[in-house]
Design a protein around this motif. Sequence first.
Motif, PDB file in Angstrom:
ATOM      1  N   GLU A 145     -14.275  57.275 -10.010  1.00  0.00           N
ATOM      2  CA  GLU A 145     -15.116  57.168  -8.831  1.00  0.00           C
ATOM      3  C   GLU A 145     -14.338  56.479  -7.715  1.00  0.00           C
ATOM      4  OE1 GLU A 145     -19.538  55.435  -7.696  1.00  0.00           O
ATOM      5  OE2 GLU A 145     -18.348  54.463  -9.268  1.00  0.00           O
ATOM      6  N   LYS A 146     -14.332  57.079  -6.534  1.00  0.00           N
ATOM      7  CA  LYS A 146     -13.642  56.507  -5.393  1.00  0.00           C
ATOM      8  C   LYS A 146     -14.551  55.474  -4.734  1.00  0.00           C
ATOM      9  CE  LYS A 146     -10.113  56.671  -2.434  1.00  0.00           C
ATOM     10  NZ  LYS A 146     -10.506  55.550  -1.577  1.00  0.00           N
ATOM     11  N   LEU A 147     -14.013  54.265  -4.532  1.00  0.00           N
ATOM     12  CA  LEU A 147     -14.764  53.194  -3.888  1.00  0.00           C
ATOM     13  C   LEU A 147     -14.468  53.168  -2.387  1.00  0.00           C
ATOM     14  CD1 LEU A 147     -14.236  50.370  -6.551  1.00  0.00           C
ATOM     15  CD2 LEU A 147     -16.156  51.960  -6.337  1.00  0.00           C
ATOM     16  N   ASP A 148     -15.292  52.432  -1.652  1.00  0.00           N
ATOM     17  CA  ASP A 148     -15.119  52.349  -0.194  1.00  0.00           C
ATOM     18  C   ASP A 148     -14.117  51.248   0.133  1.00  0.00           C
ATOM     19  OD1 ASP A 148     -15.295  52.421   2.533  1.00  0.00           O
ATOM     20  OD2 ASP A 148     -17.487  52.381   2.615  1.00  0.00           O
ATOM     21  N   THR A 149     -12.839  51.571  -0.069  1.00  0.00           N
ATOM     22  CA  THR A 149     -11.773  50.605   0.171  1.00  0.00           C
ATOM     23  C   THR A 149     -11.701  50.216   1.643  1.00  0.00           C
ATOM     24  OG1 THR A 149     -10.554  51.613  -1.646  1.00  0.00           O
ATOM     25  CG2 THR A 149      -9.325  50.149  -0.200  1.00  0.00           C
ATOM     26  N   ASP A 150     -11.944  51.167   2.530  1.00  0.00           N
ATOM     27  CA  ASP A 150     -11.871  50.872   3.965  1.00  0.00           C
ATOM     28  C   ASP A 150     -12.882  49.797   4.355  1.00  0.00           C
ATOM     29  OD1 ASP A 150      -9.859  52.710   4.306  1.00  0.00           O
ATOM     30  OD2 ASP A 150     -11.187  54.325   4.993  1.00  0.00           O
ATOM     31  N   ALA A 151     -14.084  49.882   3.789  1.00  0.00           N
ATOM     32  CA  ALA A 151     -15.098  48.872   4.101  1.00  0.00           C
ATOM     33  C   ALA A 151     -14.688  47.504   3.563  1.00  0.00           C
ATOM     34  CB  ALA A 151     -16.448  49.293   3.526  1.00  0.00           C
ATOM     35  N   LEU A 152     -14.104  47.487   2.363  1.00  0.00           N
ATOM     36  CA  LEU A 152     -13.604  46.229   1.808  1.00  0.00           C
ATOM     37  C   LEU A 152     -12.531  45.637   2.710  1.00  0.00           C
ATOM     38  CD1 LEU A 152     -13.255  44.142  -0.534  1.00  0.00           C
ATOM     39  CD2 LEU A 152     -11.561  45.727  -1.491  1.00  0.00           C
ATOM     40  N   ASP A 153     -11.583  46.473   3.155  1.00  0.00           N
ATOM     41  CA  ASP A 153     -10.495  45.985   3.994  1.00  0.00           C
ATOM     42  C   ASP A 153     -10.998  45.502   5.346  1.00  0.00           C
ATOM     43  OD1 ASP A 153      -8.833  46.597   1.926  1.00  0.00           O
ATOM     44  OD2 ASP A 153      -7.847  48.286   2.911  1.00  0.00           O
ATOM     45  N   ARG A 154     -12.006  46.161   5.883  1.00  0.00           N
ATOM     46  CA  ARG A 154     -12.576  45.686   7.161  1.00  0.00           C
ATOM     47  C   ARG A 154     -13.197  44.312   6.989  1.00  0.00           C
ATOM     48  NH1 ARG A 154     -14.141  51.129   7.687  1.00  0.00           N
ATOM     49  NH2 ARG A 154     -16.257  50.667   6.919  1.00  0.00           N
ATOM     50  N   PHE A 155     -13.881  44.117   5.869  1.00  0.00           N
ATOM     51  CA  PHE A 155     -14.487  42.805   5.645  1.00  0.00           C
ATOM     52  C   PHE A 155     -13.421  41.732   5.486  1.00  0.00           C
ATOM     53  CE2 PHE A 155     -15.862  39.657   2.403  1.00  0.00           C
ATOM     54  CZ  PHE A 155     -16.707  38.924   3.235  1.00  0.00           C
ATOM     55  N   LEU A 156     -12.442  41.984   4.610  1.00  0.00           N
ATOM     56  CA  LEU A 156     -11.413  40.981   4.363  1.00  0.00           C
ATOM     57  C   LEU A 156     -10.532  40.773   5.597  1.00  0.00           C
ATOM     58  CD1 LEU A 156     -10.250  42.002   0.753  1.00  0.00           C
ATOM     59  CD2 LEU A 156     -11.872  40.200   1.377  1.00  0.00           C
ATOM     60  N   GLY A 157     -10.182  41.874   6.262  1.00  0.00           N
ATOM     61  CA  GLY A 157      -9.237  41.785   7.361  1.00  0.00           C
ATOM     62  C   GLY A 157      -9.848  41.414   8.698  1.00  0.00           C
ATOM     63  N   GLU A 158     -11.004  42.010   9.013  1.00  0.00           N
ATOM     64  CA  GLU A 158     -11.610  41.775  10.323  1.00  0.00           C
ATOM     65  C   GLU A 158     -12.623  40.634  10.293  1.00  0.00           C
ATOM     66  OE1 GLU A 158     -13.137  45.466  11.808  1.00  0.00           O
ATOM     67  OE2 GLU A 158     -11.278  46.557  11.383  1.00  0.00           O
ATOM     68  N   ASP A 159     -13.517  40.666   9.336  1.00  0.00           N
ATOM     69  CA  ASP A 159     -14.555  39.633   9.294  1.00  0.00           C
ATOM     70  C   ASP A 159     -13.992  38.277   8.875  1.00  0.00           C
ATOM     71  OD1 ASP A 159     -16.083  41.800   9.874  1.00  0.00           O
ATOM     72  OD2 ASP A 159     -17.351  41.719   8.090  1.00  0.00           O
TER      73      ASP A 159
END
Length: 314
Positions: A145-159
């Motif tokens: 199953e492909k996870l939403d890596t982009d959303a994780l990276d936005r949280f860690l990187g931007e937020d």
Amino acid sequence: MSRRSTAHPALIALGAVGAVGVACAVWGVGIERHLYTVREVSAAALPPGTAPLRVLHVSDAHMAPWQRRKQDWLASLADLQPDLVVNTGDNLGHRDGLVGIRRAFEPFAGTPGVFVHGSNDVHGPTPRNPLRYFAGPSKRKITVEKLDTDALDRFLGEDLGWADLNNRAATVRVGDRDVDFFGVSDAHRDWDDLDVLPEAIAGLGTREASRPLLGVTHAPYQRVLNRFTDLGADALFGGHTHGGQVCLPFFGTLVANCDIPLSQAKGLSTWTHGGRSVPLNVSAGCGHSIYAPVRFACRPEATLLTLTARDTPA
């Protein structure tokens, strides 16, 4: 005359072994996997004359949205007020795991940090036979199953403002000084690109002798640790192993799921290669796959590692 009946010794032994097995299972599944702990250690790793650096190393949360006890504990680590956070990946353990990761790490907004990916930041977990780990590092699955890596990276990187070190280098402002980092994506899935690192480090510009250089990986394979050491890292950070997850008391780790020596599969040690010796911290992590909810003789952890100055140059 009555005859006293006695149980066969073999049956008594079998019953005792069964009782011990049940007790171990209850402990590992129901108790120890929730006994979160902070391991506090220190290592002389920084250039001479450098002020100490308090690093909170977190890894392998394998978060599912319902794991609120783990989320609360991770959030409470912000009270330690570390100088920076190193996150060595495998944050997600469920398609909705980002809900729990947000709750766990939001208190760290404003605290400098860096992160790399483990495979479970990209692919969802799958059922596995744990006995297969004794045959060597696990192999990749064809259908995942492909996870939403982009959303994780936005949280860690931007937020949160943490630097992405997946086959990259970055300079992070920590208090009143700069700290240089480089890292790779998950070596267990061959996502690491060690050849790009020299140029990435060179891209950080002229490095002052007093500026620390730290290497970060999810899976601490020997090829990665050796290259990091050659590139001049002052200290190394890894995760992935879960410390063995199920260990033997008084013996330790049975499997590491990579080629690192078992004696270095968790905790602080020294990695030596090419005439250099540098501190290596491998986190046993604070989670587990939702398909293997157990910890035995290997408590879930985070590490508060205080890096201090060396007496002499590396």
